[in-house]
Scaffold this active site. Structure first.
Site, PDB file in Angstrom:
ATOM      1  CE  LYS A  69       4.964  -0.997  -5.339  1.00 14.88           C
ATOM      2  NZ  LYS A  69       3.210  -1.735  -5.416  1.00 14.88           N
ATOM      3  CG  ASP A 104      -0.082  -3.814  -5.478  1.00 18.10           C
ATOM      4  OD1 ASP A 104       0.581  -5.050  -5.847  1.00 18.10           O
ATOM      5  OD2 ASP A 104       0.317  -3.012  -5.011  1.00 18.10           O
ATOM      6  NE  ARG A 159      -0.092   9.404   3.237  1.00 21.26           N
ATOM      7  CZ  ARG A 159       0.026   8.338   3.134  1.00 21.26           C
ATOM      8  NH1 ARG A 159       0.200   7.925   3.973  1.00 21.26           N
ATOM      9  NH2 ARG A 159       0.729   7.337   1.878  1.00 21.26           N
TER      10      ARG A 159
END
Ligand code: ATR
Length: 282
Positions: A69, A104, A159
């Site tokens: 992706k 998404d 993250r």
């Protein structure tokens, strides 16, 4: 390959698990379109060449899944949404230009709109568990609906911080073990981690402290009812499941490739559900 058939594929590595062919071929049949949707197992090494030859291979477009992706975006002209999320899952041609988007975002939002209408009305605080590509799409979607504060909790704290760096100060990174104490202030809880998936441990979180008006969403769809969604159900909370998001994210790709906007119907859902619970050959 016959030229009168419009072909599209899902590219992944591995790709056998993908339910996208089921969904798109269902709509192709329903709308009597001369089309076909296939699986293409393409390794990361081969992926750039495969995408460059997409039209030569007879494809009008593609879905892209793990692990391609991020790279897909760099091989195409992304729309604002794919650029903001940093990942693309849908490729299509505008003339000779290969474009990309990330469906998404709308898949997540449309599923919540269908399963928990009004979920975003006055929603001040959401909690997102996980900080991968799916979390980026969801945080972007929540910001687009005006959610004021999005707490992102991730096992690897850095993250979560990088989501704040990407999307700004409405995103608040929080430590993984702080989540339990934040539930009372959350109108929406979203799991984007793989916890709760078949073969993975469940999330270690009790939901009693969530407000009764809260909505719980999970992007995991195998099992259909994750331990998180089961607990939410037992507590009488509204829920949006991962299968709904999967079905809704497919709508835009289909309409870009085939020019028809398909519907997410109970019949489609039942067909994919039946496949998900079917025993898999070893
Ligand atoms: P995706 O693009 O589908 O979001 P990903 O980038 O691999 O996939 O992200 C998976 C998410 O699940 C991450 O937030 C990951 O946490 P880390 O960033 O710490 O790896 C989370 N995750 C996976 N296994 C986990 C576990 N056992 N406990 C907690 N979080 C987990």
């Amino acid at each position: 390959m016959s030229n009168d058939i419009r072909a599209v594929c899902v590219i992944g590595w591995p790709v056998e698990h993908s339910r996208s062919p089921l969904i798109h071929n269902f709509w192709i049949g329903q709308h009597a379109i001369a089309g076909e949707y296939r699986r293409e197992a393409v390794s990361p090494e081969e992926f750039p060449a495969f995408v460059k030859e997409l039209a030569l291979r007879g494809y009008a477009g593609a879905n892209v899944t793990i692990p391609h992706k991020e790279v897909a975006m760099t091989l195409s002209v992304p729309d604002d949404r794919a650029e903001a999320v940093g990942a693309a899952n849908t490729l299509w041609f505008e003339g000779d230009t290969l474009r990309s988007t990330n469906t998404d975002v709308e898949g997540f939002l449309a599923n919540l709109d269908q399963m928990a209408p009004g979920w975003d009305r006055g929603l001040d605080g959401a909690i997102v568990l996980g900080a991968g590509g799916a979390a980026r799409a969801i945080v972007f979607g929540l910001l687009s609906r005006g959610v004021k504060t999005i707490r992102v909790a991730n096992r690897t704290f850095t993250r979560a911080q990088s989501l704040r760096d990407r999307f700004g100060d409405k995103v608040k990174p929080v430590a993984w073990d702080e989540v339990g104490g934040l539930l009372a202030g959350a109108g929406l809880l979203v799991n984007t981690t793989s916890l709760g998936m078949n073969g993975q441990p469940a999330l270690d979180l009790r939901l009693e402290d969530l407000p009764k008006s809260a909505v719980v969403a999970d992007i995991v769809y195998s099992p259909l009812v994750t331990p998180l969604l089961k607990e939410a159900k037992d507590l009488g909370l509204r829920r949006a499941d991962g299968l709904g998001m999967l079905l809704h994210q497919a709508v835009r790709g289909f309409s870009l490739w085939f020019g028809v906007t398909p519907e997410v119907t109970p019949e489609l859902r039942a067909m994919v559900e039946a496949d998900l619970v079917k025993p898999k050959p070893e």
